[in-house]
Design a protein around this motif. Structure first.
Motif, PDB file in Angstrom:
ATOM      1  N   ASP A  88      36.761  40.222  29.271  1.00  0.00           N
ATOM      2  CA  ASP A  88      35.970  39.394  30.190  1.00  0.00           C
ATOM      3  C   ASP A  88      35.230  40.259  31.207  1.00  0.00           C
ATOM      4  O   ASP A  88      34.050  40.056  31.467  1.00  0.00           O
ATOM      5  CB  ASP A  88      36.862  38.379  30.919  1.00  0.00           C
ATOM      6  CG  ASP A  88      37.337  37.250  30.017  1.00  0.00           C
ATOM      7  OD1 ASP A  88      36.762  37.080  28.926  1.00  0.00           O
ATOM      8  OD2 ASP A  88      38.283  36.551  30.413  1.00  0.00           O
ATOM      9  N   GLN A  97      31.166  40.761  31.659  1.00  0.00           N
ATOM     10  CA  GLN A  97      30.512  40.536  32.956  1.00  0.00           C
ATOM     11  C   GLN A  97      29.733  41.765  33.408  1.00  0.00           C
ATOM     12  O   GLN A  97      28.584  41.662  33.860  1.00  0.00           O
ATOM     13  CB  GLN A  97      31.561  40.219  34.032  1.00  0.00           C
ATOM     14  CG  GLN A  97      32.157  38.840  33.968  1.00  0.00           C
ATOM     15  CD  GLN A  97      33.196  38.691  35.083  1.00  0.00           C
ATOM     16  OE1 GLN A  97      32.905  38.943  36.244  1.00  0.00           O
ATOM     17  NE2 GLN A  97      34.405  38.294  34.714  1.00  0.00           N
ATOM     18  N   SER A 143      42.268  40.222  26.837  1.00  0.00           N
ATOM     19  CA  SER A 143      41.140  39.319  27.057  1.00  0.00           C
ATOM     20  C   SER A 143      40.597  39.469  28.485  1.00  0.00           C
ATOM     21  O   SER A 143      39.405  39.284  28.719  1.00  0.00           O
ATOM     22  CB  SER A 143      41.544  37.866  26.796  1.00  0.00           C
ATOM     23  OG  SER A 143      42.457  37.415  27.767  1.00  0.00           O
TER      24      SER A 143
END
Length: 194
Positions: A8, A12, A4
């Motif tokens: 992430d 981004q 994860s």
């Protein structure tokens, strides 16, 4: 390692890249910096990715290598998440392929597919990087597999916008970093970074 965290960072980086409104100009600067840092040698074999969507644009690089060398290696997707490597001699030999990426015309592939061991310089994409050359791609592992098939002396250069550089990219034991990162404002020699 927590996947994860990678996801992430991937989200981004993609959002940052999509927010750029001057990606073409930034790509031109990256292209100039690439050839300043790595002068082209007549007998070298370059592989250059064919950009898609908001990636650093590579059409100028492909044209330049074709002009100087008459050929450039480009990747295409195979069914098993592997990359085939094609010796391109003309941009007209590309057509829309997997994931909307321009790939060599299918009928030409058999006669001009080459081995990863012939590559001297690899110019590759990525979604996020750190200054040590660690990278996150789109998650399918195409370039990760290719990196393991190259000669140890093959120069591995990644192109990215400054906004794609992060402080730290989580890695796994079999991940291979790139040697150099070229952005619109800097050239990072990853193998010497601490």
């Amino acid at each position: 390692m927590d996947s994860s965290e990678k996801n992430d960072i991937r989200r981004q980086a993609i959002a940052r890249r999509q927010a750029l409104n001057d990606g073409g100009q930034r790509s031109d600067a990256i292209c100039r910096r690439l050839f300043e840092e790595f002068p082209f040698h007549e007998d070298s074999t370059w592989m250059v990715y064919v950009s898609v969507r908001n990636e650093v644009k590579t059409m100028g690089i492909l044209r330049e290598v074709l002009l100087r060398r008459g050929q450039v290696v480009v990747p295409y997707c195979l069914a098993d998440n592997q990359l085939g490597l094609f010796l391109l001699t003309d941009l007209q030999e590309l057509e829309r392929g997997t994931f909307g990426i321009s790939e060599p015309i299918a009928e030409l592939r058999a006669e001009r597919t080459i081995s990863p061991e012939t590559i001297d310089t690899l110019v590759m994409p990525g979604v996020a990087f750190d200054r040590r050359g660690n990278r996150i791609g789109y998650g399918k592992g195409y370039f990760d597999r290719l990196l393991h098939q190259l000669r140890s002396d093959c120069r591995k250069i990644a192109l990215a916008f400054d906004c794609q550089i992060f402080a730290d990219i989580p890695t796994e034991p079999n991940d291979l970093p790139v040697d150099h990162l070229i952005t619109e404002t800097q050239s990072i020699r990853c193998v010497w970074e601490v």
